[in-house]
Design a protein around this motif. Structure first.
Motif, PDB file in Angstrom:
ATOM      1  N   LEU A 267       0.860  -1.173   0.000  1.00  0.00           N
ATOM      2  CA  LEU A 267       0.000   0.000   0.000  1.00  0.00           C
ATOM      3  C   LEU A 267       0.902   1.230   0.000  1.00  0.00           C
ATOM      4  CD1 LEU A 267      -2.640  -1.056   2.694  1.00  0.00           C
ATOM      5  CD2 LEU A 267      -2.881  -1.174   0.205  1.00  0.00           C
ATOM      6  N   ILE A 268       0.556   2.216  -0.799  1.00  0.00           N
ATOM      7  CA  ILE A 268       1.364   3.428  -0.946  1.00  0.00           C
ATOM      8  C   ILE A 268       0.440   4.635  -0.852  1.00  0.00           C
ATOM      9  CG2 ILE A 268       2.790   4.770  -2.564  1.00  0.00           C
ATOM     10  CD1 ILE A 268       3.723   2.068  -3.734  1.00  0.00           C
ATOM     11  N   ALA A 269       0.884   5.677  -0.159  1.00  0.00           N
ATOM     12  CA  ALA A 269       0.103   6.906  -0.061  1.00  0.00           C
ATOM     13  C   ALA A 269       0.954   8.098  -0.462  1.00  0.00           C
ATOM     14  CB  ALA A 269      -0.425   7.094   1.362  1.00  0.00           C
ATOM     15  N   ASP A 270       0.304   9.097  -1.070  1.00  0.00           N
ATOM     16  CA  ASP A 270       1.011  10.319  -1.431  1.00  0.00           C
ATOM     17  C   ASP A 270       0.255  11.550  -0.934  1.00  0.00           C
ATOM     18  OD1 ASP A 270      -1.099  10.325  -3.271  1.00  0.00           O
ATOM     19  OD2 ASP A 270       0.170  10.166  -5.052  1.00  0.00           O
ATOM     20  N   GLU A 271       0.989  12.645  -0.792  1.00  0.00           N
ATOM     21  CA  GLU A 271       0.387  13.926  -0.445  1.00  0.00           C
ATOM     22  C   GLU A 271      -0.183  14.553  -1.711  1.00  0.00           C
ATOM     23  OE1 GLU A 271       2.929  16.666   1.534  1.00  0.00           O
ATOM     24  OE2 GLU A 271       3.538  15.257   3.103  1.00  0.00           O
ATOM     25  N   LYS A 272      -1.216  15.375  -1.520  1.00  0.00           N
ATOM     26  CA  LYS A 272      -1.764  16.100  -2.659  1.00  0.00           C
ATOM     27  C   LYS A 272      -0.972  17.381  -2.850  1.00  0.00           C
ATOM     28  CE  LYS A 272      -6.146  17.382  -4.783  1.00  0.00           C
ATOM     29  NZ  LYS A 272      -7.626  17.383  -4.625  1.00  0.00           N
ATOM     30  N   THR A 273      -0.316  17.505  -3.994  1.00  0.00           N
ATOM     31  CA  THR A 273       0.504  18.671  -4.323  1.00  0.00           C
ATOM     32  C   THR A 273       0.123  19.157  -5.707  1.00  0.00           C
ATOM     33  OG1 THR A 273       2.332  17.723  -3.024  1.00  0.00           O
ATOM     34  CG2 THR A 273       2.863  19.537  -4.511  1.00  0.00           C
ATOM     35  N   ASN A 274      -0.338  20.415  -5.786  1.00  0.00           N
ATOM     36  CA  ASN A 274      -0.748  20.984  -7.066  1.00  0.00           C
ATOM     37  C   ASN A 274      -1.744  20.080  -7.803  1.00  0.00           C
ATOM     38  OD1 ASN A 274       0.918  23.435  -7.067  1.00  0.00           O
ATOM     39  ND2 ASN A 274       2.630  22.009  -7.163  1.00  0.00           N
ATOM     40  N   LYS A 275      -2.742  19.625  -7.053  1.00  0.00           N
ATOM     41  CA  LYS A 275      -3.858  18.818  -7.568  1.00  0.00           C
ATOM     42  C   LYS A 275      -3.460  17.409  -7.990  1.00  0.00           C
ATOM     43  CE  LYS A 275      -6.469  22.869  -9.121  1.00  0.00           C
ATOM     44  NZ  LYS A 275      -7.191  23.516 -10.239  1.00  0.00           N
ATOM     45  N   VAL A 276      -2.234  17.010  -7.660  1.00  0.00           N
ATOM     46  CA  VAL A 276      -1.771  15.651  -7.960  1.00  0.00           C
ATOM     47  C   VAL A 276      -1.621  14.890  -6.645  1.00  0.00           C
ATOM     48  CG1 VAL A 276       0.088  14.256  -8.945  1.00  0.00           C
ATOM     49  CG2 VAL A 276      -0.540  16.431 -10.010  1.00  0.00           C
ATOM     50  N   GLY A 277      -2.165  13.660  -6.577  1.00  0.00           N
ATOM     51  CA  GLY A 277      -1.982  12.818  -5.401  1.00  0.00           C
ATOM     52  C   GLY A 277      -3.095  12.944  -4.374  1.00  0.00           C
ATOM     53  N   GLY A 278      -2.732  12.711  -3.109  1.00  0.00           N
ATOM     54  CA  GLY A 278      -3.730  12.671  -2.043  1.00  0.00           C
ATOM     55  C   GLY A 278      -4.526  11.383  -2.079  1.00  0.00           C
ATOM     56  N   LYS A 279      -3.843  10.285  -2.455  1.00  0.00           N
ATOM     57  CA  LYS A 279      -4.535   9.009  -2.637  1.00  0.00           C
ATOM     58  C   LYS A 279      -3.771   7.856  -1.991  1.00  0.00           C
ATOM     59  CE  LYS A 279      -6.552  10.505  -7.029  1.00  0.00           C
ATOM     60  NZ  LYS A 279      -6.674  10.257  -8.484  1.00  0.00           N
ATOM     61  N   VAL A 280      -4.441   6.720  -1.895  1.00  0.00           N
ATOM     62  CA  VAL A 280      -3.816   5.468  -1.472  1.00  0.00           C
ATOM     63  C   VAL A 280      -3.891   4.502  -2.630  1.00  0.00           C
ATOM     64  CG1 VAL A 280      -3.962   3.483   0.077  1.00  0.00           C
ATOM     65  CG2 VAL A 280      -4.291   5.794   0.983  1.00  0.00           C
ATOM     66  N   TYR A 281      -2.773   3.841  -2.899  1.00  0.00           N
ATOM     67  CA  TYR A 281      -2.650   2.933  -4.044  1.00  0.00           C
ATOM     68  C   TYR A 281      -2.274   1.538  -3.562  1.00  0.00           C
ATOM     69  CZ  TYR A 281      -1.758   7.582  -6.077  1.00  0.00           C
ATOM     70  OH  TYR A 281      -1.812   8.917  -6.411  1.00  0.00           O
ATOM     71  N   GLU A 282      -2.501   0.577  -4.440  1.00  0.00           N
ATOM     72  CA  GLU A 282      -2.086  -0.796  -4.212  1.00  0.00           C
ATOM     73  C   GLU A 282      -1.099  -1.174  -5.308  1.00  0.00           C
ATOM     74  OE1 GLU A 282      -4.780  -4.266  -2.465  1.00  0.00           O
ATOM     75  OE2 GLU A 282      -5.102  -4.009  -4.619  1.00  0.00           O
ATOM     76  N   PHE A 283      -0.065  -1.907  -4.909  1.00  0.00           N
ATOM     77  CA  PHE A 283       0.939  -2.335  -5.885  1.00  0.00           C
ATOM     78  C   PHE A 283       1.295  -3.789  -5.627  1.00  0.00           C
ATOM     79  CE2 PHE A 283       5.300  -2.989  -7.373  1.00  0.00           C
ATOM     80  CZ  PHE A 283       5.202  -2.521  -8.671  1.00  0.00           C
ATOM     81  N   PHE A 284       1.247  -4.616  -6.667  1.00  0.00           N
ATOM     82  CA  PHE A 284       1.533  -6.039  -6.554  1.00  0.00           C
ATOM     83  C   PHE A 284       2.955  -6.317  -7.020  1.00  0.00           C
ATOM     84  CE2 PHE A 284      -3.062  -5.668  -7.188  1.00  0.00           C
ATOM     85  CZ  PHE A 284      -3.540  -6.393  -6.108  1.00  0.00           C
ATOM     86  N   LEU A 285       3.730  -6.925  -6.157  1.00  0.00           N
ATOM     87  CA  LEU A 285       5.121  -7.268  -6.506  1.00  0.00           C
ATOM     88  C   LEU A 285       5.155  -8.483  -7.444  1.00  0.00           C
ATOM     89  CD1 LEU A 285       6.799  -6.852  -3.011  1.00  0.00           C
ATOM     90  CD2 LEU A 285       7.082  -5.374  -5.007  1.00  0.00           C
TER      91      LEU A 285
END
Length: 285
Positions: A267-285
């Motif tokens: 699970l990965i999360a990012d900050e919202k910066t200049n309308k980009v991000g602010g979400k939680v993602y899933e990534f499969f290895l």
């Protein structure tokens, strides 16, 4: 120009170049209340994700449900948020808050707070104990601009020790990162440097912002704004001596938090910066 400005500029430019074949799966947008998420940890038995925010924000941790909605807010009444940069848990379900953000490499009050699992049911919780620590290699506060190695944004608890991965802010950035080890016990300690490795040499793409270890202890994943550094095949805690793999996410944003959901999923999360991000993602290895 300051690195924060350069990062914001990079996000704006690269957002226009996002590749549609990114392997990141968006799970949900973070609650609007959470603007500066800096770490996440996950409880599979309840499917709750706990998160926090960094400097300038409240001494609170937040539980989010699988739908991304805010389940509860927990104030840690006897802890101060100087610069909370990551959150992790041990096998018993106790939570640890890393108050070790050190952008200017000037701090002498670095610490980790333990919050016992039983406190997570309360609105007003207390930290069971605090681990205060320092880096023996740092003798100047701040060091010279070419030796700004003592910021940390990523750690995890494993085998009753904390493992911290440094964020290199040095002039002439070359991707060098240190691994420090600290006993999970109250009191004042000196962190032990157990390893050095390199990511890559472009700051905005290679600087480390979070760390996690898989439930089976066989993989360590480190996060940057657009890639994952994965260690596998190591012995003991010599993580950097295992196989090091760089995984490109084909997605650039201010990613600040990573945790293993299970042995093969992140699970990965990012900050919202200049309308980009602010979400939680899933990534499969």
């Amino acid at each position: 120009m300051k690195k924060s400005f350069l990062l914001a500029l990079s996000i704006v430019l690269l957002a226009c170049q996002q590749q549609s074949d990114s392997d990141l799966k968006t799970l949900f947008s973070l609650p609007k209340k959470l603007k500066e998420v800096s770490g996440i940890t996950y409880f599979p038995e309840t499917k709750l994700m706990y998160t926090l925010e960094d400097s300038g924000n409240a001494n609170e941790i937040y539980a989010l449900g699988a739908d991304g909605k805010l389940n509860k807010t927990i104030t840690i009444s006897n802890a101060t948020n100087v610069d909370w940069e990551d959150i992790t848990k041990d096998q018993a379900g106790n939570i640890y808050i890393g108050d070790f953000g050190n952008n200017d490499n000037e701090r002498k009050d670095l610490c980790i707070y333990k919050v016992a699992k039983g406190e997570l049911n309360k609105e007003n919780a207390v930290s069971e104990y605090k681990v205060s620590f320092s880096y023996p290699e740092q003798t100047e506060f701040p060091p010279k601009k070419k030796e700004l190695f003592y910021d940390v944004e990523g750690f995890f608890e494993h085998g009753n020790y904390f493992y911290l991965f440094t964020k290199n802010r040095s002039k002439g950035f070359d991707g060098t990162a240190f691994i420090y080890k600290i006993l999970n016990a109250p009191g004042v300690q000196k962190a032990t440097k157990i390893g050095t490795f390199k990511t890559c040499d472009t700051y905005n793409h290679c600087v480390l912002t979070s760390a996690t270890i898989s439930p089976d202890g066989k993989k360590v994943a480190l996060l940057s704004h657009d890639k994952i550094v994965l260690f596998q095949g190591f012995k003991g805690d010599a993580f950097h001596k295992g196989k090091q793999t760089e995984i490109k996410l084909n997605h650039f944003s201010q990613k600040e938090a990573i945790v293993f959901k299970d042995n093969k999923t992140l699970l990965i999360a990012d900050e919202k910066t200049n309308k980009v991000g602010g979400k939680v993602y899933e990534f499969f290895l």
